[in-house]
Motif scaffolding. Structure first.
Motif, short mmCIF file in Angstrom:
data_model
loop_
_atom_site.label_atom_id
_atom_site.label_comp_id
_atom_site.label_asym_id
_atom_site.label_seq_id
_atom_site.Cartn_x
_atom_site.Cartn_y
_atom_site.Cartn_z
N ILE A 13 13.39 12.05 -5.24
CA ILE A 13 14.09 10.89 -4.87
C ILE A 13 13.36 10.50 -3.62
O ILE A 13 12.84 9.42 -3.26
N GLY A 14 12.94 11.61 -2.84
CA GLY A 14 12.36 11.48 -1.61
C GLY A 14 10.88 11.06 -1.65
O GLY A 14 10.29 10.32 -0.94
N TYR A 15 10.19 11.77 -2.47
CA TYR A 15 8.97 11.18 -3.03
C TYR A 15 8.54 9.75 -3.41
O TYR A 15 7.87 9.11 -3.01
N VAL A 16 9.65 9.55 -4.31
CA VAL A 16 9.74 8.01 -4.71
C VAL A 16 9.91 7.05 -3.64
O VAL A 16 9.21 6.06 -3.41
N ARG A 17 10.83 7.24 -2.44
CA ARG A 17 11.29 6.67 -1.49
C ARG A 17 9.82 6.52 -0.59
O ARG A 17 9.59 5.40 0.01
N LEU A 18 9.13 7.51 -0.50
CA LEU A 18 7.84 7.40 0.37
C LEU A 18 6.96 6.69 -0.32
O LEU A 18 6.32 5.75 0.25
N LEU A 19 6.64 6.67 -1.82
CA LEU A 19 5.94 5.85 -2.30
C LEU A 19 6.31 4.36 -2.30
O LEU A 19 5.28 3.40 -1.94
N LEU A 20 7.55 3.96 -2.25
CA LEU A 20 7.92 2.63 -2.32
C LEU A 20 7.67 2.16 -0.73
O LEU A 20 7.34 0.90 -0.58
N LEU A 21 7.75 2.96 0.10
CA LEU A 21 7.33 2.75 1.65
C LEU A 21 5.96 2.11 1.77
O LEU A 21 5.62 1.26 2.20
N PHE A 22 5.06 3.17 1.11
CA PHE A 22 3.52 2.69 1.27
C PHE A 22 3.10 1.62 0.60
O PHE A 22 2.14 0.83 0.87
N ILE A 23 3.87 1.44 -0.82
CA ILE A 23 3.57 0.30 -1.37
C ILE A 23 4.06 -0.99 -0.55
O ILE A 23 3.19 -2.18 -0.58
N GLY A 24 5.21 -0.97 -0.01
CA GLY A 24 5.74 -2.27 0.74
C GLY A 24 4.85 -2.63 1.82
O GLY A 24 4.61 -3.69 2.23
N PHE A 25 4.35 -1.41 2.62
CA PHE A 25 3.50 -1.85 3.80
C PHE A 25 2.20 -2.13 3.29
O PHE A 25 1.52 -2.68 4.18
N LEU A 65 12.54 16.92 4.60
CA LEU A 65 11.94 15.57 3.73
C LEU A 65 12.51 14.25 3.98
O LEU A 65 11.97 13.24 4.28
N ASP A 66 14.10 14.34 4.08
CA ASP A 66 14.59 13.03 4.06
C ASP A 66 14.61 12.49 5.46
O ASP A 66 14.30 11.18 5.70
N VAL A 67 14.47 13.25 6.61
CA VAL A 67 14.16 12.76 8.03
C VAL A 67 12.80 12.33 8.19
O VAL A 67 12.45 11.17 8.98
N LEU A 68 11.99 13.07 7.40
CA LEU A 68 10.47 12.81 7.53
C LEU A 68 10.19 11.41 7.16
O LEU A 68 9.48 10.60 7.58
N VAL A 69 10.70 11.06 5.63
CA VAL A 69 10.46 9.78 5.21
C VAL A 69 11.14 8.49 5.97
O VAL A 69 10.44 7.35 6.11
N ASP A 70 12.23 9.00 6.43
CA ASP A 70 12.89 8.03 7.66
C ASP A 70 11.95 7.53 8.66
O ASP A 70 11.61 6.58 8.99
N ASN A 71 11.47 8.60 9.27
CA ASN A 71 10.42 8.38 10.42
C ASN A 71 9.21 7.69 9.97
O ASN A 71 8.85 6.85 10.69
N ILE A 72 9.04 7.83 8.75
CA ILE A 72 7.49 7.40 8.46
C ILE A 72 7.79 5.93 8.26
O ILE A 72 7.09 5.03 8.81
N GLY A 73 8.80 5.59 7.57
CA GLY A 73 9.18 4.15 7.24
C GLY A 73 9.39 3.46 8.60
O GLY A 73 9.02 2.29 8.72
N ARG A 74 10.16 3.77 9.71
CA ARG A 74 10.56 3.22 10.93
C ARG A 74 9.10 3.16 11.75
O ARG A 74 8.63 2.24 12.43
N SER A 75 8.17 4.10 11.53
CA SER A 75 7.02 4.10 12.41
C SER A 75 6.14 3.19 12.00
O SER A 75 5.71 2.08 12.81
N LEU A 76 6.11 2.92 10.77
CA LEU A 76 5.18 1.81 9.99
C LEU A 76 5.64 0.35 10.70
O LEU A 76 4.98 -0.40 10.99
N LEU A 77 7.20 0.32 10.49
CA LEU A 77 7.58 -1.04 10.94
C LEU A 77 7.18 -1.21 12.53
O LEU A 77 6.59 -2.26 13.23
#
Length: 215
Positions: A13-25, A65-77
């Motif tokens: 699920i964490g990998y899927v979250r990361l993929l969704l973020l990259f597609i969104g951005f 991984l959970d916190v890493l994905v959170d950080n990546i999403g906020r960083s991109l924003l």
């Protein structure tokens, strides 16, 4: 196999979250695409923790991984929203490094923290103050994106200023989060300095023992 943890359901699920973020951005300027994808990633964030406990698939890697994905999403924003957003990103990643050198136990290492840090961290952020702080951390950049990417707020007439109220409230939560982050950073630096002093003391003690043995 040790690598089996990589295929735990919560981690997938964490990998899927990361993929969704990259597609969104990739569609950053299209709010009608980014907002749903980011929101789905956030919802999945709340699901993976429950699944990890239910399936007995909790792991240090999953927590990281959970916190890493959170950080990546906020960083991109933050980096895309404002030029000064990079400073918030730097603080968040520095905090990540400082806390996660302890692995999944990082939330439990606040015995010497001041009362307001303990209040934020108490029960894994599951307190009113903890929720308020986490909302400032996670929701503020997303709300700012929503605010900045609406074409026209004039249709609201004289009540448009009500849109500013959530920003003020969330900013207060983010400020409390910033204070907590800065405390974590300085605590980690103090710990590193203390470790260096302990090593020097241990080395000196060993040298004295060796000298005594020689005589």
């Amino acid at each position: 196999m040790k690598t089996a943890v990589l295929l735990y359901v919560p981690n997938i699920i964490g990998y899927v979250r990361l993929l969704l973020l990259f597609i969104g951005f990739f569609f950053y300027d299209r709010a009608y695409i980014l907002l749903p994808l980011y929101s789905i990633a956030a919802i999945l964030d709340s699901i993976d923790g429950c699944l990890a406990r239910r399936l007995n698939q909790t792991s240090a890697f999953g927590a990281w991984l959970d916190v890493l994905v959170d950080n990546i999403g906020r960083s991109l924003l933050w980096c895309r929203l404002y030029s000064w957003g990079i400073f918030i990103v730097c603080v968040e990643w520095t905090t990540f490094v400082c806390t996660h050198t302890m692995g999944s136990r990082w939330k439990q290492n606040f015995g010497a923290a001041p009362w307001w840090v303990k209040t934020v961290m108490d029960n894994g952020f599951r307190t009113p103050i903890g929720v308020f702080t986490v909302a400032g951390l996670h929701v503020l950049p997303l709300y700012l994106y929503f605010y900045e990417h609406q074409p026209d707020w004039n249709f609201l007439g004289h009540i448009w200023f009500l849109l500013i109220v959530p920003i003020i409230v969330l900013a207060m939560g983010r400020l409390l989060c910033l204070m907590t982050e800065l405390w974590c950073i300085q605590a980690h630096i103090r710990e590193l300095i203390g470790l260096e002093e302990d090593k020097k003391l241990e080395s000196l003690t060993s040298d004295l023992r060796a000298s005594d043995s020689a005589t």
